[in-house]
Design a protein around this motif. Structure first.
Motif, PDB file in Angstrom:
ATOM      1  N   ARG A  23      22.625  17.375 -49.893  1.00 21.03           N
ATOM      2  CA  ARG A  23      22.403  17.342 -50.890  1.00 21.03           C
ATOM      3  C   ARG A  23      21.629  15.870 -50.645  1.00 21.03           C
ATOM      4  NH1 ARG A  23      28.173  17.086 -54.280  1.00 21.03           N
ATOM      5  NH2 ARG A  23      28.416  19.471 -54.028  1.00 21.03           N
ATOM      6  N   PRO A  24      20.650  16.430 -51.859  1.00 19.24           N
ATOM      7  CA  PRO A  24      19.730  15.604 -51.211  1.00 19.24           C
ATOM      8  C   PRO A  24      20.416  13.444 -51.543  1.00 19.24           C
ATOM      9  CG  PRO A  24      18.795  16.379 -53.538  1.00 19.24           C
ATOM     10  CD  PRO A  24      19.438  16.921 -52.431  1.00 19.24           C
ATOM     11  N   MET A  25      19.642  12.457 -50.689  1.00 18.49           N
ATOM     12  CA  MET A  25      20.605  11.457 -50.687  1.00 18.49           C
ATOM     13  C   MET A  25      19.493  10.255 -50.399  1.00 18.49           C
ATOM     14  SD  MET A  25      23.810  11.123 -49.846  1.00 18.49           S
ATOM     15  CE  MET A  25      24.473   9.220 -50.137  1.00 18.49           C
ATOM     16  N   ASP A  26      19.403   9.495 -50.897  1.00 19.40           N
ATOM     17  CA  ASP A  26      18.687   7.713 -49.949  1.00 19.40           C
ATOM     18  C   ASP A  26      18.515   7.103 -49.312  1.00 19.40           C
ATOM     19  OD1 ASP A  26      16.563   8.184 -52.430  1.00 19.40           O
ATOM     20  OD2 ASP A  26      17.211   6.261 -53.759  1.00 19.40           O
ATOM     21  N   VAL A  27      18.193   6.662 -48.428  1.00 14.18           N
ATOM     22  CA  VAL A  27      18.102   5.812 -47.138  1.00 14.18           C
ATOM     23  C   VAL A  27      18.453   4.662 -47.679  1.00 14.18           C
ATOM     24  CG1 VAL A  27      18.214   5.767 -44.562  1.00 14.18           C
ATOM     25  CG2 VAL A  27      17.995   7.679 -45.485  1.00 14.18           C
ATOM     26  N   LYS A  28      19.306   3.711 -47.429  1.00 10.78           N
ATOM     27  CA  LYS A  28      19.216   2.635 -48.084  1.00 10.78           C
ATOM     28  C   LYS A  28      19.286   1.203 -46.137  1.00 10.78           C
ATOM     29  CE  LYS A  28      19.660   2.161 -52.682  1.00 10.78           C
ATOM     30  NZ  LYS A  28      19.391   4.010 -52.589  1.00 10.78           N
ATOM     31  N   SER A  29      18.598   0.151 -45.972  1.00 14.06           N
ATOM     32  CA  SER A  29      18.616  -0.313 -45.432  1.00 14.06           C
ATOM     33  C   SER A  29      19.551  -1.734 -45.612  1.00 14.06           C
ATOM     34  CB  SER A  29      16.795  -1.650 -44.751  1.00 14.06           C
ATOM     35  OG  SER A  29      17.118  -2.636 -45.709  1.00 14.06           O
ATOM     36  N   GLU A  30      19.751  -3.106 -44.362  1.00 17.17           N
ATOM     37  CA  GLU A  30      20.662  -3.635 -44.410  1.00 17.17           C
ATOM     38  C   GLU A  30      20.329  -4.656 -46.272  1.00 17.17           C
ATOM     39  OE1 GLU A  30      23.420  -3.277 -42.990  1.00 17.17           O
ATOM     40  OE2 GLU A  30      24.380  -5.021 -43.897  1.00 17.17           O
ATOM     41  N   GLU A  32      18.971  -4.056 -47.812  1.00 18.94           N
ATOM     42  CA  GLU A  32      18.590  -3.885 -50.060  1.00 18.94           C
ATOM     43  C   GLU A  32      20.494  -3.842 -50.282  1.00 18.94           C
ATOM     44  OE1 GLU A  32      15.290   0.263 -50.117  1.00 18.94           O
ATOM     45  OE2 GLU A  32      16.807   0.316 -48.925  1.00 18.94           O
ATOM     46  N   ARG A  33      21.304  -3.833 -49.607  1.00 21.03           N
ATOM     47  CA  ARG A  33      22.236  -4.302 -49.837  1.00 21.03           C
ATOM     48  C   ARG A  33      22.938  -5.346 -49.595  1.00 21.03           C
ATOM     49  NH1 ARG A  33      23.508   0.085 -45.980  1.00 21.03           N
ATOM     50  NH2 ARG A  33      23.409  -0.881 -44.020  1.00 21.03           N
ATOM     51  N   GLN A  34      22.085  -5.953 -49.131  1.00 18.81           N
ATOM     52  CA  GLN A  34      22.552  -7.926 -49.209  1.00 18.81           C
ATOM     53  C   GLN A  34      21.663  -8.026 -50.132  1.00 18.81           C
ATOM     54  OE1 GLN A  34      23.528  -9.584 -46.783  1.00 18.81           O
ATOM     55  NE2 GLN A  34      24.064 -11.568 -48.443  1.00 18.81           N
ATOM     56  N   ALA A  35      20.547  -7.461 -51.115  1.00 17.42           N
ATOM     57  CA  ALA A  35      20.341  -7.674 -51.768  1.00 17.42           C
ATOM     58  C   ALA A  35      20.843  -7.092 -53.215  1.00 17.42           C
ATOM     59  CB  ALA A  35      18.920  -6.947 -52.566  1.00 17.42           C
ATOM     60  N   LYS A  36      21.859  -6.069 -53.000  1.00 11.75           N
ATOM     61  CA  LYS A  36      22.395  -5.635 -54.391  1.00 11.75           C
ATOM     62  C   LYS A  36      23.984  -5.977 -54.212  1.00 11.75           C
ATOM     63  CE  LYS A  36      23.044  -1.418 -56.623  1.00 11.75           C
ATOM     64  NZ  LYS A  36      22.160  -1.556 -57.908  1.00 11.75           N
ATOM     65  N   MET A  37      24.075  -6.731 -52.773  1.00 12.14           N
ATOM     66  CA  MET A  37      25.602  -7.267 -52.858  1.00 12.14           C
ATOM     67  C   MET A  37      25.078  -8.693 -54.107  1.00 12.14           C
ATOM     68  SD  MET A  37      28.202  -9.330 -50.138  1.00 12.14           S
ATOM     69  CE  MET A  37      27.028 -10.528 -50.326  1.00 12.14           C
ATOM     70  N   ASN A  38      24.291  -9.629 -54.209  1.00  8.25           N
ATOM     71  CA  ASN A  38      23.909 -10.670 -54.330  1.00  8.25           C
ATOM     72  C   ASN A  38      23.960 -10.760 -55.783  1.00  8.25           C
ATOM     73  OD1 ASN A  38      23.440 -11.974 -52.383  1.00  8.25           O
ATOM     74  ND2 ASN A  38      20.964 -11.681 -51.991  1.00  8.25           N
ATOM     75  N   LYS A  39      23.382  -9.190 -56.620  1.00  9.49           N
ATOM     76  CA  LYS A  39      22.825  -9.055 -58.035  1.00  9.49           C
ATOM     77  C   LYS A  39      24.192  -8.307 -58.539  1.00  9.49           C
ATOM     78  CE  LYS A  39      19.467  -6.085 -60.192  1.00  9.49           C
ATOM     79  NZ  LYS A  39      18.378  -4.638 -60.261  1.00  9.49           N
ATOM     80  N   THR A  40      24.965  -7.801 -57.511  1.00  7.40           N
ATOM     81  CA  THR A  40      26.255  -7.128 -58.279  1.00  7.40           C
ATOM     82  C   THR A  40      27.289  -8.578 -58.185  1.00  7.40           C
ATOM     83  OG1 THR A  40      27.425  -6.759 -56.457  1.00  7.40           O
ATOM     84  CG2 THR A  40      25.956  -4.659 -57.266  1.00  7.40           C
ATOM     85  N   ASP A  41      26.578  -9.633 -57.942  1.00  2.00           N
ATOM     86  CA  ASP A  41      28.165 -10.857 -57.254  1.00  2.00           C
ATOM     87  C   ASP A  41      29.338 -10.050 -56.597  1.00  2.00           C
ATOM     88  OD1 ASP A  41      27.897 -13.329 -57.521  1.00  2.00           O
ATOM     89  OD2 ASP A  41      28.632 -13.298 -59.074  1.00  2.00           O
ATOM     90  N   GLY A  42      28.973  -9.082 -55.438  1.00  2.00           N
ATOM     91  CA  GLY A  42      30.058  -8.819 -54.921  1.00  2.00           C
ATOM     92  C   GLY A  42      31.065  -7.585 -55.518  1.00  2.00           C
ATOM     93  N   ALA A  43      30.780  -7.087 -56.933  1.00  2.00           N
ATOM     94  CA  ALA A  43      31.695  -6.459 -57.023  1.00  2.00           C
ATOM     95  C   ALA A  43      30.606  -4.708 -56.574  1.00  2.00           C
ATOM     96  CB  ALA A  43      31.375  -6.466 -58.934  1.00  2.00           C
TER      97      ALA A  43
END
Ligand code: HEM
Length: 311
Positions: A23-30, A32-43
């Motif tokens: 199935r088609p999926m995105d590829v994420k970088s380190e 982007e993961r850091q930015a996501k974690m900052n946004k979700t506050d680790g949740a």
């Protein structure tokens, strides 16, 4: 069955994308993961677009978990199906490792072949452990669903056959089992006609200066391997230096451990079958235990076993 039971529904299978393709999926970088974690506050992320999530899509998990269909109403059948499917997956994983190990051997890359063989052995050990679960199926429990197998038998497992063939146990009869299945047979045929991992190890011994009879280096690879005195002699020479710095010796010991573990797997199947079936015929047309007794006697890499008598 002395009690009532139900199979809990975990997937509504009509909603599943039944395609076996990735199935088609995105590829994420380190980053982007850091930015996501900052946004979700680790949740953890809990909101996803569409009707699936990336965990499900990465391995088509909903499809995988839609494929267990007990037919009999017997309690033990779900266990039999789930364990059988899990074993097929592990045989696929094992075949991939053995296939790659053979490719490394062809390239004279024994260090990587050894690392890969170590993983392969751990997988065989895991598969052998499945008999702990499968042997909890009682004779009575098995009888409840045995008729529903029709003439289905593990003997018709193409994944298992790939493993037997690549390790060196070739059989035209067992290859022919798959000849009517156009999406499976070409791979079986190709494996059947290709030198096994052991054939390639014998060629490697030759490249390392050991004298090997020409008929062991080039032959009809569909013929089952016949042990040869020149190969045993080569192993005798290798075993003349049983030190950790002798990479051929170390690899030989690793191979015999793999053969030992596989023999244990077959033996546990044989004993579990005798325990469950007694001496009734198998569903696949054989005498059952009598057939499996012959399977148990087979050893991969035969000269690695016979050489011990001369050491
Ligand atoms: C737990 C109940 C099981 C019983 C009673 C059983 C019984 C048998 C019997 C009697 C045979 C001989 C062939 C024939 O069917 O006539 C056989 C072969 C075989 N079974 Fe099973 N089996 C069981 C589970 C499994 C499972 C879960 C697997 C793997 C997914 C498996 C894999 C095989 C294979 C690969 C062969 C062929 C061996 C060979 O000819 O090299 N069996 N089994």
């Amino acid at each position: 069955m002395p009690f009532k039971f139900e199979i809990p529904e975990v997937v509504q299978i009509d909603g599943v994308d039944g395609s076996p393709h990735p199935r088609p999926m995105d590829v994420k970088s380190e980053r982007e993961r850091q930015a996501k974690m900052n946004k979700t506050d680790g949740a953890p992320i809990v909101d996803f677009e569409g009707k699936s999530n990336p965990y499900i899509d990465y391995e088509s998990i909903d499809l995988l978990l839609s494929l267990q269909h007990p037919r009999s109403g017997g309690y033990d059948e779900m266990c039999f199906i789930a364990m059988g499917q899990a074993k097929e997956l592990l045989f696929k994983s094992l075949y991939f490792e053995l296939y790659t190990a053979r490719a490394r051997i062809i390239e004279d890359d024994l260090p990587n072949a050894s690392v890969i063989l170590d993983r392969a052995k751990k997988i065989i050990r895991l598969i052998a452990g499945f008999w702990d679960v499968l042997s909890t199926i009682t004779t009575d429990g098995f009888n409840e669903f045995r008729d529903y197998l029709d003439v289905a038998s593990g003997q018709q497992s193409f994944m298992y056959r790939h493993v037997e063939f690549i390790l060196g146990n070739k059989s035209r009869l067992m290859s022919d089992v798959h000849k009517n299945v156009p999406h499976v047979y070409p791979a079986i045929k190709s494996n059947f006609e290709t030198p096994s991992l052991y054939d390639e190890v014998i060629r490697l011994l030759h490249r390392h200066g050991h004298e090997i009879a020409p008929e062991c280096l080039e032959r009809d690879w569909t013929e089952n391997y016949e042990p040869h005195s020149s190969v045993e002699q080569a192993w005798l020479e290798v075993y003349g230096d049983p030190s950790p710095t002798n990479e051929l010796y170390m690899f030989a010991e690793s191979m015999i451990e793999a053969a030992d573990l596989f023999a244990q797997y077959r033996f546990r199947h044989f004993v579990s079958v005798e325990r469950i079936l007694g001496f009734k015929p198998g569903t696949g047309g054989t005498g059952g235990v009598a057939w499996l007794r012959k399977v148990v006697d087979h050893r991969f890499f035969p000269e690695l076993w016979s050489v011990r008598t001369s050491l």
